[in-house]
Design an enzyme around this catalytic site. Structure first.
Site: not given
Ligand code: ADP
Length: 335
Positions: A67, A69-70, A72-74, A89, A180
């Site tokens: 994953g 996001g804007g 970070g990366q997961i 994350k 959010d």
């Molecule tokens: P950001 O803060 O950079 O926006 P997020 O925390 O929203 O990042 O995570 C981005 C995406 O990663 C989420 O939409 C979700 O699909 C995936 N994700 C987030 N946390 C987890 C996790 N613990 N396990 C698997 N996927 C996750």
């Protein structure tokens, strides 16, 4: 599995990982954080490479990005001691100072809540902060798009709403608002947790009520926070958000999951604002039964500093689908 996860959550450490302790295998970071800012703040490349090992007291091997996001990366990773698969994350420290630190602190306060991913570890390496947490499944934005009609059933929608309300009640009890809430920030669990929905991404959260019960002073102008498609009218109007604004975003998310949003192709904030106003002027659900119409009415009656009536909202969701079942399958169960 469950017991292990609970025990492991006591192994939390804060951001005190020292880079010199980190065992680096191969090319640890493909590029430094400066590279990621080039394209208008969008993350262009991976922060971590497959096979990289992070952690000093514990070691986690990075497998794959799951994953982004804007900010970070997961990544999916493996705890090399227990062999448990986890999520990592990662966020460059320069992104927006303190974002991930704030997120970690809130997640730690919420560890008692079933709908919050368990935290195992945290660290800092090469000017990046990271949190190691429970690995979750797909987010609801993606799960919806995989469905044939791009919508979820009434029962699924109601159960998503109920679990999110239970979780947001805990968040709000601590004096925080998420700011959010949207389908891509709600993830399904995996394995034995597949019927649990989890709220993620507390990077935009704000504490609005102090521990002594007083509220932070209301600003006359609050800069925009959230995702335009899902934010409340209050956020559109740049007014101070309260607990109820998270529930407004949940409401728009539930509408999208069950029947779609009329402003899905709009990008202009003012046009989306107008579309929401029109929708709320005489809200009628096309799919959920008429009792769902009471949901926005109840929100409209809720003041900024007031806790929304979570039990009543849950009751509305239950009655909005006539054959509601708490434990029925989700559409994605078989996948
Ligand atoms: P950001 O803060 O950079 O926006 P997020 O925390 O929203 O990042 O995570 C981005 C995406 O990663 C989420 O939409 C979700 O699909 C995936 N994700 C987030 N946390 C987890 C996790 N613990 N396990 C698997 N996927 C996750």
């Amino acid at each position: 599995q469950n017991k292990q996860i609970v025990e492991k959550s006591f192994l939390i450490r804060f951001f005190d990982d020292v880079p010199s302790f980190v065992s680096i295998q191969g090319n640890f970071f493909s590029k430094m954080e400066e590279d990621h800012k080039v394209r208008g703040g969008k993350l262009a490349t991976n922060f971590m490479e497959k096979g990289a090992i992070i952690g000093s007291k514990r070691a986690f091997r990075i497998e794959k990005m799951v994953g982004g996001g804007g900010f970070g990366q997961i990544y999916r990773a493996i705890d090399l001691e227990s062999r448990i698969v986890v999520a990592v994350k990662v966020e460059p420290k320069s992104t927006e100072s303190g974002r991930i630190v704030l997120e970690l602190n809130i997640l730690l306060l919420l560890q008692h809540c079933v709908n919050i991913p368990k935290i195992f570890y945290s660290g800092e390496v090469n000017r990046m902060n990271y949190i190691v947490m429970q690995l979750l499944g797909k987010n609801l934005g993606d799960l919806r798009k995989y469905q044939r009609h791009r919508t979820l059933s009434n029962i699924t929608t109601a159960r998503v709403g109920i679990q999110c309300l239970q979780c947001l009640k805990e968040v709000h009890n601590l004096g925080y608002i998420h700011r959010d809430i949207k389908p891509s920030n709600i993830c399904a669990g995996i394995g034995e947790h597949k019927r649990i929905l989890y709220i993620v991404d507390f990077g935009m959260a704000r504490k609005i009520r102090n521990d002594d019960g007083t509220f932070r002073p209301e600003r006359t102008y609050a800069s925009f926070r959230g995702t335009t498609r899902y934010v409340s009218i209050t956020a559109h109007e740049r007014k101070e958000q309260g607990f109820v604004d998270d529930i407004w975003s949940l409401f728009f998310s539930l509408c999208e999951l069950s029947e779609g949003l009329s402003w899905k192709n709009l990008t202009d904030q003012d046009e989306i604002y107008l579309a929401k106003k029109i929708m709320l002027n005489r809200f009628q659900s096309r799919k959920l039964s008429r009792s769902f119409e009471a949901f926005p009415i109840l929100l409209e009656k809720t003041e900024r500093t007031e806790m929304p009536d979570y039990p009543k909202l849950i009751e509305i969701l239950k009655t909005s689908c006539p054959n509601f079942e708490e434990c029925s399958e989700f559409e994605w169960d078989a996948e």
